[in-house]
Design a protein around this motif. Structure first.
Motif, PDB file in Angstrom:
ATOM      1  N   GLU A  98       0.865  -1.304  -0.019  1.00  0.00           N
ATOM      2  CA  GLU A  98      -0.066   0.136  -0.063  1.00  0.00           C
ATOM      3  C   GLU A  98       0.833   1.332   0.185  1.00  0.00           C
ATOM      4  N   VAL A  99       1.962   1.162   0.717  1.00  0.00           N
ATOM      5  CA  VAL A  99       2.994   2.252   0.693  1.00  0.00           C
ATOM      6  C   VAL A  99       3.514   2.396  -0.651  1.00  0.00           C
ATOM      7  N   VAL A 100       3.837   1.421  -1.244  1.00  0.00           N
ATOM      8  CA  VAL A 100       4.585   1.485  -2.649  1.00  0.00           C
ATOM      9  C   VAL A 100       3.538   2.208  -3.487  1.00  0.00           C
ATOM     10  N   ALA A 101       2.240   1.340  -3.366  1.00  0.00           N
ATOM     11  CA  ALA A 101       1.174   2.096  -4.593  1.00  0.00           C
ATOM     12  C   ALA A 101       0.916   3.412  -4.470  1.00  0.00           C
ATOM     13  N   GLY A 102       0.978   4.031  -3.383  1.00  0.00           N
ATOM     14  CA  GLY A 102       0.626   5.372  -2.762  1.00  0.00           C
ATOM     15  C   GLY A 102       1.627   6.449  -3.070  1.00  0.00           C
ATOM     16  N   LEU A 103       2.904   6.042  -3.488  1.00  0.00           N
ATOM     17  CA  LEU A 103       3.766   6.964  -3.890  1.00  0.00           C
ATOM     18  C   LEU A 103       3.483   7.718  -4.859  1.00  0.00           C
ATOM     19  N   ASP A 104       3.721   9.103  -4.877  1.00  0.00           N
ATOM     20  CA  ASP A 104       3.383  10.012  -5.937  1.00  0.00           C
ATOM     21  C   ASP A 104       4.256   9.732  -7.230  1.00  0.00           C
ATOM     22  N   ASP A 105       4.068   9.779  -8.487  1.00  0.00           N
ATOM     23  CA  ASP A 105       4.577   9.633  -9.651  1.00  0.00           C
ATOM     24  C   ASP A 105       6.261   9.820  -9.721  1.00  0.00           C
ATOM     25  N   GLU A 106       6.612  10.957  -9.256  1.00  0.00           N
ATOM     26  CA  GLU A 106       7.874  11.541  -9.467  1.00  0.00           C
ATOM     27  C   GLU A 106       8.833  10.605  -8.315  1.00  0.00           C
ATOM     28  N   THR A 107       8.185  10.411  -7.021  1.00  0.00           N
ATOM     29  CA  THR A 107       8.941   9.428  -6.074  1.00  0.00           C
ATOM     30  C   THR A 107       9.223   8.114  -6.585  1.00  0.00           C
ATOM     31  N   LEU A 108       7.838   7.715  -7.047  1.00  0.00           N
ATOM     32  CA  LEU A 108       8.303   6.454  -7.819  1.00  0.00           C
ATOM     33  C   LEU A 108       9.294   5.994  -8.952  1.00  0.00           C
ATOM     34  N   GLY A 128      11.653   7.807  -9.449  1.00  0.00           N
ATOM     35  CA  GLY A 128      13.091   8.094  -8.975  1.00  0.00           C
ATOM     36  C   GLY A 128      13.432   6.605  -8.404  1.00  0.00           C
ATOM     37  N   TYR A 129      12.744   5.909  -7.828  1.00  0.00           N
ATOM     38  CA  TYR A 129      12.885   4.285  -7.523  1.00  0.00           C
ATOM     39  C   TYR A 129      13.115   3.483  -8.524  1.00  0.00           C
ATOM     40  N   ALA A 130      11.862   3.376  -9.542  1.00  0.00           N
ATOM     41  CA  ALA A 130      11.843   2.665 -10.566  1.00  0.00           C
ATOM     42  C   ALA A 130      12.700   2.780 -11.760  1.00  0.00           C
ATOM     43  N   GLY A 131      13.308   3.848 -12.033  1.00  0.00           N
ATOM     44  CA  GLY A 131      14.433   4.490 -12.813  1.00  0.00           C
ATOM     45  C   GLY A 131      13.774   4.922 -14.242  1.00  0.00           C
ATOM     46  N   ASN A 132      12.352   4.746 -14.369  1.00  0.00           N
ATOM     47  CA  ASN A 132      11.909   5.477 -15.674  1.00  0.00           C
ATOM     48  C   ASN A 132      10.304   5.356 -15.403  1.00  0.00           C
ATOM     49  N   ALA A 133       9.492   6.180 -16.041  1.00  0.00           N
ATOM     50  CA  ALA A 133       8.183   6.263 -15.961  1.00  0.00           C
ATOM     51  C   ALA A 133       7.262   5.060 -16.181  1.00  0.00           C
ATOM     52  N   GLN A 134       7.864   4.352 -17.218  1.00  0.00           N
ATOM     53  CA  GLN A 134       7.134   3.028 -17.607  1.00  0.00           C
ATOM     54  C   GLN A 134       7.122   1.950 -16.617  1.00  0.00           C
ATOM     55  N   ARG A 135       8.384   1.891 -15.878  1.00  0.00           N
ATOM     56  CA  ARG A 135       8.638   0.900 -14.905  1.00  0.00           C
ATOM     57  C   ARG A 135       8.005   1.219 -13.706  1.00  0.00           C
ATOM     58  N   ALA A 136       7.793   2.586 -13.318  1.00  0.00           N
ATOM     59  CA  ALA A 136       7.140   3.175 -12.199  1.00  0.00           C
ATOM     60  C   ALA A 136       5.696   3.041 -12.285  1.00  0.00           C
ATOM     61  N   ALA A 137       5.249   3.168 -13.499  1.00  0.00           N
ATOM     62  CA  ALA A 137       3.468   2.856 -13.693  1.00  0.00           C
ATOM     63  C   ALA A 137       3.548   1.173 -13.478  1.00  0.00           C
ATOM     64  N   ARG A 138       4.311   0.491 -13.883  1.00  0.00           N
ATOM     65  CA  ARG A 138       4.198  -0.879 -13.751  1.00  0.00           C
ATOM     66  C   ARG A 138       4.232  -1.458 -12.320  1.00  0.00           C
ATOM     67  N   ARG A 196       3.581   0.527  -9.747  1.00  0.00           N
ATOM     68  CA  ARG A 196       2.299   0.845  -9.064  1.00  0.00           C
ATOM     69  C   ARG A 196       1.185  -0.200  -9.359  1.00  0.00           C
ATOM     70  N   GLU A 197       1.068  -0.570 -10.631  1.00  0.00           N
ATOM     71  CA  GLU A 197      -0.293  -1.269 -11.100  1.00  0.00           C
ATOM     72  C   GLU A 197      -0.080  -2.569 -10.460  1.00  0.00           C
ATOM     73  N   VAL A 198       1.140  -3.378 -10.150  1.00  0.00           N
ATOM     74  CA  VAL A 198       1.263  -4.509  -9.841  1.00  0.00           C
ATOM     75  C   VAL A 198       1.209  -4.370  -8.022  1.00  0.00           C
ATOM     76  N   ALA A 199       1.840  -3.410  -7.556  1.00  0.00           N
ATOM     77  CA  ALA A 199       1.529  -3.366  -6.149  1.00  0.00           C
ATOM     78  C   ALA A 199       0.066  -3.372  -5.504  1.00  0.00           C
ATOM     79  N   ALA A 200      -0.637  -2.326  -6.269  1.00  0.00           N
ATOM     80  CA  ALA A 200      -2.066  -2.138  -6.036  1.00  0.00           C
ATOM     81  C   ALA A 200      -2.874  -3.327  -6.193  1.00  0.00           C
ATOM     82  N   GLY A 201      -2.343  -4.228  -7.501  1.00  0.00           N
ATOM     83  CA  GLY A 201      -3.216  -5.339  -7.796  1.00  0.00           C
ATOM     84  C   GLY A 201      -2.921  -6.508  -6.951  1.00  0.00           C
ATOM     85  N   VAL A 202      -1.556  -6.687  -6.291  1.00  0.00           N
ATOM     86  CA  VAL A 202      -1.508  -7.755  -5.495  1.00  0.00           C
ATOM     87  C   VAL A 202      -2.215  -7.546  -4.172  1.00  0.00           C
TER      88      VAL A 202
END
Length: 326
Positions: free
Chosen positions: A183-193, A195-205, A207-213
């Motif tokens: 829930e914490v990971v899925a709730g991160l804002d786009d810019e923060t996520l 920064g952790y994921a490396g690019n916008a496409q991976r960040a969106a993925r 978020r989707e997977v974290a929220a889905g699981v």
């Protein structure tokens, strides 16, 4: 408040079990490198506080384990404040799941003992239970980060998320960190996520997977029929066959299926059986719902088959170690 031992227990393990093999498997568990400490036969690592509100505020506990007197493990839980009985039980459950203590490998061993090619594997790995990711959240984020990336980068990104977002506890001047919740990971804002994921496409993925699981729920994924759980995971955006099977096996300890057609599993089969190895269909027919244990044990023990002396050295260290918290 200085952390102290707030709970002790002896956790039983389904036989055969050898704590020394868990220690060796942990030391070779690349995705979790740096997240636990091994000294004098004891292992320490952090878990999020079992009270979700306290975990969200950054609280963690540290579990210290060593070999138990009757084949299980001795557990000492260090925390900044006392735990309730329910919280202590939750930590016990988390530790038992992390070390795979309840895994019943009797069916696997009955088949493997009749498989001559497995004899060298079992000679060094009998008593090995699967060491898992300590939380479903950590497994989910790690395996999602490996998509179109390398294990090295995924591990580095996972470690940064744990260091900056995870609950933590300092014990003996060492900072132990657990992983943030889904829930914490899925709730991160786009810019923060990003920064952790490396690019916008991976960040969106991520978020989707974290929220889905998180939406499916860990409890349901543990108890639902395997086919139903796998189908539900595959229906999530960003989850393919490898990620679904990895979450069920390495995150939840469900060994029913493995994508044996993938290269890493074909190479493992060649190491065990030679060339040509049994086909995926033949291995599935032989090991049935234990195929996940075949996969984990053969791959983990692949580097151990040069000789059992290193395992014996770990066993001697474990036997001579003091009890946790002493």
């Amino acid at each position: 408040m200085t952390p102290s031992v707030v709970h002790r227990a002896v956790l039983t393990a389904a036989p055969p079990y050898d704590f020394a093999l868990s220690v060796r498997a942990l030391e070779g568990f690349g995705p979790m490198a740096g997240e636990h400490r091994v000294a004098d036969g004891c292992v320490r690592r952090a878990f999020a506080h079992p009270d979700p509100a306290k975990a969200a505020a950054g609280a963690a506990v540290v579990a210290q384990v060593d070999a138990g007197p009757t084949g299980g493990v001795r557990l000492a839980v260090l925390a900044a404040a006392p735990l309730t009985a329910a919280e202590a039980a939750a930590v016990e459950q988390a530790v038992a799941g992390w070390l795979g203590l309840a895994d019943d490998l009797r069916g696997f061993h009955a088949i493997a003992d009749a498989d001559p090619a497995m004899a060298p594997v079992l000679r060094v790995a009998r008593g090995l239970h699967q060491v898992r990711f300590p939380s479903l959240s950590e497994a989910t984020i790690y395996f999602t980060l490996t998509q179109r990336s390398t294990q090295w980068f995924a591990g580095a990104r996972r470690r940064r998320m744990a260091a900056e977002l995870g609950p933590s506890l300092v014990v003996d001047d060492v900072v132990y960190r657990s992983f943030p919740s889904l829930e914490v990971v899925a709730g991160l804002d786009d810019e923060t996520l990003r920064g952790y994921a490396g690019n916008a496409q991976r960040a969106a993925r991520v978020r989707e997977v974290a929220a889905g699981v998180a939406g499916l729920g860990e409890t349901w994924l543990r108890v639902a029929p395997y086919c139903d759980a796998r189908t539900a995971l595959l229906a999530l955006p960003g989850v393919g066959p490898f990620t679904a099977n990895a979450l069920l096996l390495r995150g939840l300890g469900r060994p029913d299926e493995v994508p044996l057609e993938m290269r890493q599993f074909r190479l493992t089969a060649e190491q065990v059986y030679g060339t040509p190895p049994p086909t995926p269909a033949e291995l599935r027919a032989r090991y049935g719902p234990h195929i996940g244990w075949w996969s984990y044990i053969t791959r983990t023990a692949a580097a151990w088959r040069e000789g059992p002396e290193e395992v014996q050295a770990v066993r001697e260290m474990v036997r001579s170690s003091p009890s946790p918290g002493s």
